[in-house]
Design a protein around this motif. Structure first.
Motif, PDB file in Angstrom:
ATOM      1  N   ALA A   1       5.673  -7.366  -9.759  1.00 30.94           N
ATOM      2  CA  ALA A   1       4.597  -7.788  -9.839  1.00 30.94           C
ATOM      3  C   ALA A   1       3.659  -8.227  -8.781  1.00 30.94           C
ATOM      4  O   ALA A   1       3.874  -9.006  -8.083  1.00 30.94           O
ATOM      5  CB  ALA A   1       4.522  -9.043 -10.990  1.00 30.94           C
ATOM      6  N   GLY A   2       2.656  -7.529  -8.483  1.00 29.25           N
ATOM      7  CA  GLY A   2       1.723  -7.731  -7.369  1.00 29.25           C
ATOM      8  C   GLY A   2       2.209  -7.529  -5.850  1.00 29.25           C
ATOM      9  O   GLY A   2       1.607  -8.077  -5.097  1.00 29.25           O
TER      10      GLY A   2
ATOM     11  N   ILE B   1      -4.565  -5.499  -4.469  1.00 30.66           N
ATOM     12  CA  ILE B   1      -3.041  -5.622  -5.199  1.00 30.66           C
ATOM     13  C   ILE B   1      -2.992  -6.862  -5.520  1.00 30.66           C
ATOM     14  O   ILE B   1      -3.275  -8.053  -5.222  1.00 30.66           O
ATOM     15  CB  ILE B   1      -2.480  -5.350  -3.887  1.00 30.66           C
ATOM     16  CG1 ILE B   1      -2.222  -4.053  -3.306  1.00 30.66           C
ATOM     17  CG2 ILE B   1      -0.824  -5.791  -4.325  1.00 30.66           C
ATOM     18  CD1 ILE B   1      -1.617  -3.820  -2.213  1.00 30.66           C
ATOM     19  N   GLY B   2      -2.511  -7.093  -6.936  1.00 31.73           N
ATOM     20  CA  GLY B   2      -2.353  -8.086  -7.624  1.00 31.73           C
ATOM     21  C   GLY B   2      -1.362  -7.774  -8.779  1.00 31.73           C
ATOM     22  O   GLY B   2      -1.155  -6.665  -9.045  1.00 31.73           O
ATOM     23  N   ALA B   3      -1.148  -8.858  -9.601  1.00 37.57           N
ATOM     24  CA  ALA B   3      -0.282  -8.713 -10.880  1.00 37.57           C
ATOM     25  C   ALA B   3      -0.603  -7.517 -11.666  1.00 37.57           C
ATOM     26  O   ALA B   3      -1.850  -7.996 -12.230  1.00 37.57           O
ATOM     27  CB  ALA B   3       0.078  -9.880 -11.561  1.00 37.57           C
TER      28      ALA B   3
ATOM     29  N   SER C   1      -2.107  -4.796 -11.432  1.00 36.43           N
ATOM     30  CA  SER C   1      -3.273  -4.119 -10.953  1.00 36.43           C
ATOM     31  C   SER C   1      -3.002  -2.611 -10.759  1.00 36.43           C
ATOM     32  O   SER C   1      -2.121  -2.210 -10.292  1.00 36.43           O
ATOM     33  CB  SER C   1      -3.730  -4.742  -9.638  1.00 36.43           C
ATOM     34  OG  SER C   1      -2.759  -4.600  -8.475  1.00 36.43           O
TER      35      SER C   1
ATOM     36  N   SER D   1      -4.138  -0.390  -8.185  1.00 38.68           N
ATOM     37  CA  SER D   1      -4.740  -0.420  -7.090  1.00 38.68           C
ATOM     38  C   SER D   1      -4.805   0.748  -6.271  1.00 38.68           C
ATOM     39  O   SER D   1      -5.473   1.063  -5.282  1.00 38.68           O
ATOM     40  CB  SER D   1      -4.063  -1.728  -6.113  1.00 38.68           C
ATOM     41  OG  SER D   1      -4.329  -2.875  -6.681  1.00 38.68           O
TER      42      SER D   1
END
Length: 406
Positions: free
Chosen positions: A266-267, A343-345, A347, A349
């Motif tokens: 995650a992320g 970029i994130g949990a 996402s 991206s």
């Protein structure tokens, strides 16, 4: 640890010589590689890198981004067409009439291009200039498919699955096969507007290239709004962005959805063999699309990928080979679109695909200008509109990377 000199970043934005800017960019990337190699060596030996070294790498990433922006600005400036007085302009009589309308509101010589709503259609060469410069600045428009239409809605039939076929012997019976499956995609055009203002004194200046001035003013406003809509637009009074589509895991992909691969973390990219999931994303795309594919991501995500290397120690991110070229990642062009999420949990991206086939932009012909000298005196307002639509054209031509556990 030595601190990186601030002069590098300042120098990148100061000049306009493309050759010198490109040389500085290449030098900065070599410095970036040396610093990242040192960071990776420290991680391998001690399990972590010195904080000052991490800071230097982040600064070098910012320098590379700043120098690339300076290169883009210099390239756009070099591509600027000649002023009215320095080059022959097609449709001269119509151009003069348009100039008179913009400067003084005169319409007595106009016989063509007058909209039924009282607006004024921009002459062909100015309309082309606005679209061309938006193509240069709007990253999605530069790689997507583009159609010009004369109506409000563009409809496109598409074959979802072809007719069934089969092998038979010379005298064997020929049973009926299933027919092909068709779908229709619809792209309504919606209104995009800008309203630059100028003083009467400015417009009366004989040296002013009216068409160029309108193109410059409108271009920045239009391109920013367009790019946001092409990426994240919800389809309400704007185009539908490709990230607004329903997304499913690639293993469960079906027409009408965009497929994604998960990073497993995650992320973040995986802690080890981080590039493997990016290789998987490349090969999730069918060969017919892959040969014309591009990466799409924002500046921060690109900065993270600059640090990745292959098994032989070669950097997967490579700068453009020329000043007006594109950077590449794993051998495919990389397009920087700031509307892509960080970029994130969970996402999405990173996008990878053949956007020429995967996303369609629909331009209704004509750019309209309505001159308003009354609403904001002493300024003259120019209400400029065009109609644009957009949406996914082929759901199998674009794949996404999801920064999630699954």
């Amino acid at each position: 640890m030595d601190r990186i000199d601030d002069g590098l970043e300042t120098k990148a934005g100061a000049g306009s010589d493309i050759g010198a800017l490109f040389a500085e960019f290449s030098t900065a990337f070599e410095d970036f590689k040396r610093t990242n190699d040192q960071r990776l060596t420290e991680i391998e030996k001690r399990g972590s890198a010195d904080g000052l070294l991490e800071g230097k790498l982040d600064r070098l990433n910012a320098v590379l981004d700043g120098q690339k922006a300076a290169l883009d600005r210099a390239a756009a400036e070099r591509a600027r067409p000649a002023l009215e007085g320095k080059a022959a302009v097609p449709d001269g009589e119509y151009k003069q009439a348009f100039s008179a309308y913009v400067k003084r509101g005169e319409e007595k010589a106009l016989q063509i291009g007058v909209g039924s709503d009282g607006g004024y259609v921009v002459p062909g060469e100015v309309e082309t200039e606005i679209t061309r410069r938006m193509t240069a600045i709007s990253p999605i428009r530069a790689i997507a498919g583009v159609r010009q239409v004369s109506g409000a809605i563009y409809k496109r039939p598409i074959t979802v699955s072809g007719p069934a076929t089969g092998w038979v012997g010379e005298t064997a019976s020929r049973p009926q096969t299933a027919s092909q499956t068709l779908a229709e995609l619809s792209y309504p055009t919606t209104e995009l507007y800008a309203m630059p203002a100028a003083t009467s004194a400015f417009l009366d200046d004989a040296a002013v290239d009216v068409g160029q001035w309108i193109a410059d003013e409108v271009n920045a406003a239009f391109s920013a709004q367009e790019t946001t809509a092409f990426v994240t637009g919800d389809g309400v009074n704007k185009p539908t962005g490709f990230l607004s589509a329903t997304t499913v895991a690639e293993s469960a992909w079906s027409w009408g959805n965009l497929g994604y691969l998960a990073t497993g973390t995650a992320g973040a990219l995986p802690a080890s063999n981080a590039s493997d999931v990016l290789i998987d994303l490349v090969y999730a795309l069918k060969a017919g699309y892959r040969q014309n594919a591009s990466w799409v991501m924002n500046r921060k995500t690109q900065g993270a990928l600059r640090k990745l290397k292959d098994a032989d120690g070669n950097y997967l991110w490579q700068p453009a080979a020329s000043a007006d070229g594109r950077a590449s990642f794993m051998g495919f062009p990389l397009v920087e679109a700031e509307d892509m999420p960080d970029i994130g949990a969970n996402s999405l991206s990173i996008a990878f695909g053949d956007f020429r086939r995967g996303y369609l932009i629909v331009d209704r012909q004509g750019v309209n200008i309505l001159r308003d000298p009354f609403s904001a005196k002493p300024y003259v307002l120019f209400y400029t509109t065009k109609r644009v639509g957009g949406g996914i054209a082929d759901y199998d031509a674009i794949k996404l990377l999801k920064f999630a556990a699954s």
